[in-house]
Write an enzyme that holds these catalytic residues in place. Structure first.
Site, PDB file in Angstrom:
ATOM      1  N   ASN A  11       0.869  -1.178   0.000  1.00  0.00           N
ATOM      2  CA  ASN A  11       0.000   0.000   0.000  1.00  0.00           C
ATOM      3  C   ASN A  11       0.906   1.227   0.000  1.00  0.00           C
ATOM      4  O   ASN A  11       1.521   1.547   1.012  1.00  0.00           O
ATOM      5  CB  ASN A  11      -0.876  -0.037   1.267  1.00  0.00           C
ATOM      6  N   LYS A  13       0.083   4.265  -0.233  1.00  0.00           N
ATOM      7  CA  LYS A  13      -0.542   5.468   0.351  1.00  0.00           C
ATOM      8  C   LYS A  13      -0.300   6.657  -0.589  1.00  0.00           C
ATOM      9  O   LYS A  13      -0.257   6.478  -1.791  1.00  0.00           O
ATOM     10  CB  LYS A  13      -0.016   5.723   1.768  1.00  0.00           C
ATOM     11  N   HIS A  98      -9.315   1.315   4.935  1.00  0.00           N
ATOM     12  CA  HIS A  98      -8.035   1.481   5.640  1.00  0.00           C
ATOM     13  C   HIS A  98      -8.256   2.416   6.827  1.00  0.00           C
ATOM     14  O   HIS A  98      -9.069   3.341   6.751  1.00  0.00           O
ATOM     15  CB  HIS A  98      -6.978   2.051   4.683  1.00  0.00           C
ATOM     16  N   GLU A 100      -6.673   4.841   7.913  1.00  0.00           N
ATOM     17  CA  GLU A 100      -6.500   6.279   7.613  1.00  0.00           C
ATOM     18  C   GLU A 100      -7.783   6.849   7.009  1.00  0.00           C
ATOM     19  O   GLU A 100      -8.143   8.001   7.259  1.00  0.00           O
ATOM     20  CB  GLU A 100      -5.296   6.477   6.676  1.00  0.00           C
ATOM     21  N   GLU A 166      -5.292  -4.926  10.557  1.00  0.00           N
ATOM     22  CA  GLU A 166      -4.264  -3.907  10.740  1.00  0.00           C
ATOM     23  C   GLU A 166      -4.545  -3.139  12.029  1.00  0.00           C
ATOM     24  O   GLU A 166      -5.325  -2.175  12.031  1.00  0.00           O
ATOM     25  CB  GLU A 166      -4.276  -2.918   9.569  1.00  0.00           C
ATOM     26  N   GLY A 172       2.574   2.416  10.759  1.00  0.00           N
ATOM     27  CA  GLY A 172       3.444   3.585  10.649  1.00  0.00           C
ATOM     28  C   GLY A 172       4.413   3.760  11.797  1.00  0.00           C
ATOM     29  O   GLY A 172       5.041   4.812  11.918  1.00  0.00           O
ATOM     30  N   SER A 211       3.471  -2.199  10.301  1.00  0.00           N
ATOM     31  CA  SER A 211       4.911  -2.287  10.575  1.00  0.00           C
ATOM     32  C   SER A 211       5.543  -3.618  10.163  1.00  0.00           C
ATOM     33  O   SER A 211       6.464  -4.096  10.833  1.00  0.00           O
ATOM     34  CB  SER A 211       5.203  -1.984  12.051  1.00  0.00           C
TER      35      SER A 211
HETATM   36  P1  PGA Z   1       3.116   0.357   7.559  1.00  0.00           P
HETATM   37  O1  PGA Z   1       1.639   0.625   6.987  1.00  0.00           O
HETATM   38  O2  PGA Z   1       3.563  -0.968   6.971  1.00  0.00           O
HETATM   39  O3  PGA Z   1       3.930   1.491   7.066  1.00  0.00           O
HETATM   40  O4  PGA Z   1       3.004   0.297   9.052  1.00  0.00           O
HETATM   41  C1  PGA Z   1       0.742  -0.436   6.817  1.00  0.00           C
HETATM   42  C2  PGA Z   1      -0.568   0.049   6.288  1.00  0.00           C
HETATM   43  O5  PGA Z   1      -1.025   1.144   6.684  1.00  0.00           O
HETATM   44  O6  PGA Z   1      -1.207  -0.636   5.462  1.00  0.00           O
END
Ligand code: PGA
Length: 252
Positions: A11, A13, A98, A100, A166, A172, A211
Site C-alpha cells: 500500500n 498510500k 483502511h 487512515e 491492521e 506507521g 509495521s
Molecule cells: P506500515 O503501513 O507498513 O507502514 O506500518 C501499513 C498500512 O497502513 O497498510
C-alpha cells in the site's frame, strides 16, 4: 477447503511519484518464481493505477487501488473514482476501509461495506481493513471492535474478498502485536466470517498489516491463519518488499 494462495500487498498510500513506478519493474525481476506461488500486489496512488497496470500488463505484479467510490454506476460525484473505472484501468484489487480513511475521512463500517460491494460488482477483489486502536486494545475491546468491523464492513454477497487485520497502533510505527496476539485476532476474524458465510470462510484470505518489514515478516508469515501481509512503508522500495516476499515460506 482449497489451500489459500498467499497474498502480499503493498500500500503506497500518498507516496511515490511517476519516477518511482520503475521500482515495480525491479520488484518483478527480483522475486522470480515466487510470483507463481504468492499473489504479489502493489496499490499505487489512483493517479498511477493505469500507467502501472499498463507497464506490468504481462505480469507478474498485480496492480490495485487504495480506495473506490461506493457508487456502482456513473454518477455526479466530483473527485470520486468508481470501481468500474479502476477495473478499466487494469486494477485487480482495491483496498477499502483502511484506518487512515476510517479515521481521517470518517468512513463508517456501512460506507466501507458499500465500497467493498461496489468493488465486487466491478470484478475487483476488495481488501477490507479492520483493526483496533491502542485505547480499544487497552480497554480489552479488541474482539468487540474487530468483530463488529468484520460483520459490518465485509460485502454481504458471496464472492472473493480479502480481510486485512491492521491494528491502528501498529501502523506507521515500530511496534507490532506479539505473534500470539496476531494468531488470536486472525482466529477471531475467521470465526466471525464463519458465522456469516459458513464453510466459505475457509477460503477467505486474512492478511496481517502494520509495521511489517524484512526483519519481522518471516516469523509473522509462520503464524497460523496469516495468509500474507499488507505492507506500507516497506513496499515502496523493491529491495525491502522483495526481501519480505522472499521471506515467505511459499516463496522457495
Ligand atoms: P506500515 O503501513 O507498513 O507502514 O506500518 C501499513 C498500512 O497502513 O497498510
Amino acid at each position: 477447503m482449497g489451500a489459500r494462495k498467499p497474498l502480499i500487498a503493498g500500500n503506497w498510500k500518498m507516496f511515490g511519484r511517476a519516477a518511482d513506478l520503475a521500482e515495480i519493474g525491479v520488484l518483478a525481476e527480483t522475486i522470480g518464481a515466487a510470483a507463481g506461488r504468492i499473489d504479489i500486489l502493489i496499490c499505487p496512488p489512483a493517479a498511477y493505477v493505469q500507467s502501472s497496470a499498463w507497464q506490468n500488463r504481462s505480469g507478474p505484479i498485480l496492480i490495485g487501488a487504495q480506495d473506490c467510490s461506493p457508487n456502482g454506476a456513473d454518477a455526479a460525484r466530483t473527485g470520486e473514482v468508481s470501481a468500474a473505472m479502476l477495473a478499466d484501468a487494469g486494477a485487480k484489487y482495491v483496498i477499502v476501509g483502511h484506518s487512515e480513511r476510517r479515521q481521517i475521512h470518517k468512513e463508517t463500517d456501512d460506507l466501507v461495506r458499500q465500497k467493498a460491494e461496489a468493488a465486487l460488482s466491478a470484478g475487483l477483489i476488495p481488501i477490507v481493513c479492520v483493526g483496533e486502536t491502542q485505547d480499544e486494545r487497552t480497554a480489552g475491546k479488541v474482539a468487540d471492535v474487530v468483530g463488529r468491523q468484520v460483520r459490518s464492513s465485509v460485502p454481504s454477497q458471496s464472492g472473493a474478498f480479502v480481510v486485512a487485520y491492521e491494528p491502528v497502533w501498529a501502523i506507521g510505527g515500530n511496534s507490532t502485536p506479539t505473534l500470539a496476539e496476531i494468531a488470536e485476532v486472525h482466529a477471531l476474524i475467521r470465526e466471525t466470517l464463519a458465522g456469516q458465510f459458513g464453510g466459505q470462510a475457509n477460503d477467505t484470505r486474512i492478511l496481517y498489516g502494520g509495521s511489517v518489514n524484512p526483519k519481522n515478516a518471516g516469523e509473522i508469515f509462520t503464524v497460523a491463519g496469516v495468509d500474507g501481509a499488507l505492507v506500507g512503508r516497506a513496499s515502496l522500495k523493491a529491495a525491502d518488499f522483495s526481501a519480505i516476499i522472499l521471506g515467505h515460506p511459499a516463496a522457495v
